[in-house]
Design a protein around this motif. Sequence first.
Motif: not given
Length: 208
Positions: A13-29
Motif C-alpha cells: 500500500k506504499v509501493l504495491i497494492h494489496y487487496d484480498p477482495e480482488l480474487p475473492y470477488a470472483r471466488l465468492i461473488p
Amino acid sequence: MSSVRHIVFDIGKVLIHYDPELPYARLIPDEDERRWFFANVCTHEWNLEQDRGRPWHEAEALLIADHPDRADLIRAFRLNWHEMVVPHYADSVAILEALIEDGHDVTMLTNFAADTFGEAREMFDFLSKPRGVTVSGEIGLIKPDREIYDHHAKAFGLDPAATLFIDDSLKNVEGARAAGWQAVQFTGAGQLKADLEAAGIAVYAPTA
C-alpha cells in the motif's frame, strides 16, 4: 525534522497494492458471504501470522480443521495471492527510484510472508533496487513491535534519529517513532513528495 541520511520504505500500500477482495470477488461473488469469510475465516489476524513467519501449510490446516467445507477457499488465499498485489503504485515507485538515482540511502522494511515476498520480487523488479530489505516473515518479527525497527537499523547500519520511515499504517509509523526514528504516514505520492521535501530531500520525480 532533523537531518535525514536514511530513507526506509514500507512496501504494501506504499509501493504495491494489496487487496484480498480482488480474487475473492470472483471466488465468492456474494458480497455478504465474502464479508463473512474475511471476518471469520481468512481474517487479517490470521494472515498476519504468516507475516510473522508461520508456514502457509500450517496456517491453512488450522482453518480447514474448523471450516472443512471451505477448504478450497482457504487454500485459494495463497494460490491467488499474486492477484491481490497488482497494480504497483507508479508514482511512489518513481519517487523510490529517483531517490536511489540521486544517491540517497534507501532500504525497505515490510510485514510480508517470506515466500510471497520472493514472488513479489519476481513480479516487481524495483523491489530489488534499494540497498536491502528486512522481511518480517524471514526474521520472526513484525511491525509495529520495537524489535523489528531495532533489527533493521542494526542490520543496515542506520542512525535511528537520521532515519525517515514511510508507511501507510499509523500504528507502524508510531512504532518507528517510538524506536527513535522519524516517520511519516503515506497517503499518496504527492504528500510523500511534500514530506520528503519538508525533510530537506528534493525529489526529482513526476507525481500525478
